[in-house]
Design an enzyme around this catalytic site. Structure first.
Site, PDB file in Angstrom:
ATOM      1  N   GLY A  14       0.820  -1.200   0.000  1.00  0.00           N
ATOM      2  CA  GLY A  14       0.000   0.000   0.000  1.00  0.00           C
ATOM      3  C   GLY A  14       0.855   1.251   0.000  1.00  0.00           C
ATOM      4  N   VAL A  16       1.189   3.786   2.166  1.00  0.00           N
ATOM      5  CA  VAL A  16       1.930   4.071   3.397  1.00  0.00           C
ATOM      6  C   VAL A  16       3.007   3.019   3.622  1.00  0.00           C
ATOM      7  CG1 VAL A  16       1.769   4.308   5.908  1.00  0.00           C
ATOM      8  CG2 VAL A  16       0.016   5.318   4.447  1.00  0.00           C
ATOM      9  N   ARG A 101      -6.248   3.960  18.789  1.00  0.00           N
ATOM     10  CA  ARG A 101      -5.828   5.296  19.222  1.00  0.00           C
ATOM     11  C   ARG A 101      -6.526   5.776  20.490  1.00  0.00           C
ATOM     12  NH1 ARG A 101      -6.183   7.975  13.240  1.00  0.00           N
ATOM     13  NH2 ARG A 101      -4.329   6.970  12.342  1.00  0.00           N
ATOM     14  N   CYS A 132      -3.122  11.680  10.374  1.00  0.00           N
ATOM     15  CA  CYS A 132      -2.246  12.600   9.642  1.00  0.00           C
ATOM     16  C   CYS A 132      -2.567  14.064   9.934  1.00  0.00           C
ATOM     17  CB  CYS A 132      -2.330  12.326   8.146  1.00  0.00           C
ATOM     18  SG  CYS A 132      -4.019  12.215   7.512  1.00  0.00           S
ATOM     19  N   GLN A 159      -7.490  18.272   2.539  1.00  0.00           N
ATOM     20  CA  GLN A 159      -6.711  17.046   2.553  1.00  0.00           C
ATOM     21  C   GLN A 159      -6.589  16.407   1.166  1.00  0.00           C
ATOM     22  OE1 GLN A 159      -8.485  16.087   6.956  1.00  0.00           O
ATOM     23  NE2 GLN A 159      -7.500  14.370   5.929  1.00  0.00           N
ATOM     24  N   GLY A 163      -4.536  10.629   0.928  1.00  0.00           N
ATOM     25  CA  GLY A 163      -5.068  10.151   2.206  1.00  0.00           C
ATOM     26  C   GLY A 163      -6.012   8.976   2.043  1.00  0.00           C
ATOM     27  N   LYS A 216     -11.776  12.554  15.261  1.00  0.00           N
ATOM     28  CA  LYS A 216     -10.420  12.095  15.578  1.00  0.00           C
ATOM     29  C   LYS A 216      -9.542  13.257  16.026  1.00  0.00           C
ATOM     30  CE  LYS A 216     -10.280   8.398  12.081  1.00  0.00           C
ATOM     31  NZ  LYS A 216      -9.752   8.096  10.720  1.00  0.00           N
ATOM     32  N   ARG A 238     -11.911  17.196   1.560  1.00  0.00           N
ATOM     33  CA  ARG A 238     -11.060  16.547   0.564  1.00  0.00           C
ATOM     34  C   ARG A 238     -10.949  17.475  -0.647  1.00  0.00           C
ATOM     35  NH1 ARG A 238      -7.936  12.670   1.996  1.00  0.00           N
ATOM     36  NH2 ARG A 238      -9.621  11.274   2.659  1.00  0.00           N
ATOM     37  N   HIS A 245      -1.368  17.642   2.836  1.00  0.00           N
ATOM     38  CA  HIS A 245      -2.536  18.207   3.514  1.00  0.00           C
ATOM     39  C   HIS A 245      -2.248  19.647   3.926  1.00  0.00           C
ATOM     40  CE1 HIS A 245      -4.293  14.365   3.381  1.00  0.00           C
ATOM     41  NE2 HIS A 245      -4.339  14.040   4.654  1.00  0.00           N
TER      42      HIS A 245
END
Length: 340
Positions: A14, A16, A101, A132, A159, A163, A216, A238, A245
């Site tokens: 992927g 990331v 998280r 992020c 963003q 992402g 978040k 977005r 970003h």
């Protein structure tokens, strides 16, 4: 002989995962053996690392007792299922998803902001990598919070499609090509056309009509700064940008701080670069500053026109690097420096 660490990357094919592997090489992380793991559709894919060819292996069959650190870059469902398995095998998991998280016994770490919180990692053998948009915001705001205190953060994010991973990049590219050639666009990744458009929608909508991405930023800010009194009001958008970003921030501070004092703090803040010369039209942007770079860039620092204890600023960052993979690698560096 210098110590090395056998590691794994889950979700290695992927966006990331690929970025994380390249950063491990760039930063000369002391890797012994590296195992690249993914789902069945990616098994056998060959990836280069330090001049060697490594074949992607099946995550389902992997024995995590072989490695000391595993970076998870494959989404919440994968982390939910496999991260506890890895942790129970004695491996320290650094998880890039949002799944852990909010768990009180899982450290949520930005190394430049709250490095000491990692000390409790052994409770679960899992360390969470923040979102992020939260990472770049708090690199800029933590020095101000330490100096005078922050009571409220109003933030609008802009963003990039990266992402959403490779699928987001491909959708923007295909839609742009179609529109420039007078063809109809296909919409698969987003709820509407993203090319030449702006969508105020990232992640799912919650019952309070905020999106999960917006919530978040509240939850993670309070946890990382260890201050539940900080109010965070976010709108996450977005935009048709491939990488990087951007955020427009307005903060209410507990004590007065001038724009000049904020700029001075930014010049000294680790991981932050100040680009702020309005008369010379020097300010950071996603394309010019936040694509393929590691810093968080701060611009347009201004005092609140209403005369309150308020500061406005513009912050940009490469979401795939410091916003994800680089921060995760830095957590690994902190881990081996002080705890392994």
């Amino acid at each position: 002989m210098d110590m090395t660490y056998d590691v794994a990357i889950v979700g290695a094919t992927g966006l990331v995962g690929e970025t994380l592997l390249s950063i491990l090489e760039e930063r000369n992380f002391p890797v012994g053996s590296v195992y690249l793991l993914a789902s069945e559709r990616s098994v056998g894919v060959k990836i280069q690392f330090k001049g060697k060819t490594i074949k992607v292996e099946l995550l389902l069959d992997f024995d995590f007792s072989q490695v000391k650190i595993a970076w998870f870059c494959a989404g919440g469902a994968t982390s939910e299922k496999f991260a506890p398995i890895a942790a129970d095998a004695g491996c320290v998991v650094i998880d890039n998803s949002s799944f852990f998280r909010n768990d009180f016994d899982v450290p949520l770490v930005i190394p430049e902001v709250n490095p000491d919180s990692i000390v409790n990692y052994s409770a679960r053998n899992i360390i969470a990598n923040p979102n992020c948009s939260t990472i770049q915001m708090l690199l800029a705001l933590a020095p101000i919070h330490r100096e005078v205190g922050i009571e409220r953060i109003n933030v609008s994010t802009y963003q990039a499609v990266s992402g959403s991973g490779k699928a987001g990049l491909e959708e923007l590219a295909k839609q742009t090509t179609s529109l420039l050639n007078a063809r109809d666009v296909e919409v698969n990744v987003y709820s509407q056309q993203i090319a030449f458009n702006v969508l105020p929608h990232i992640d799912v909508f919650e019952e309070n009509d905020y999106t999960r991405e917006e919530m978040k930023m509240l939850w993670e800010t309070q946890k990382i700064l260890e201050d539940e009194s900080i109010a965070v009001n976010a709108t996450c958008v977005r935009v048709p940008v491939f990488h990087g970003h951007s955020e427009s921030l307005h903060i209410d501070t507990a004590g007065y701080i001038s724009a000049a004092e904020v700029r001075a703090l930014m010049k000294e803040a680790p991981g932050v670069e100040l680009v702020d010369s309005p008369q010379q039209q020097q300010y950071a942007s996603a394309v010019s500053n936040a694509s393929g770079t590691d810093a968080v860039y701060v611009s347009r620092v201004r005092e609140d026109l209403a005369g309150n204890n308020g500061i406005n600023m513009w912050v940009v960052c490469d979401n795939g690097r410091k916003g994800a993979a680089l921060n995760a690698v830095q957590i690994g560096e902190l881990l081996i420096e002080k705890y392994l």
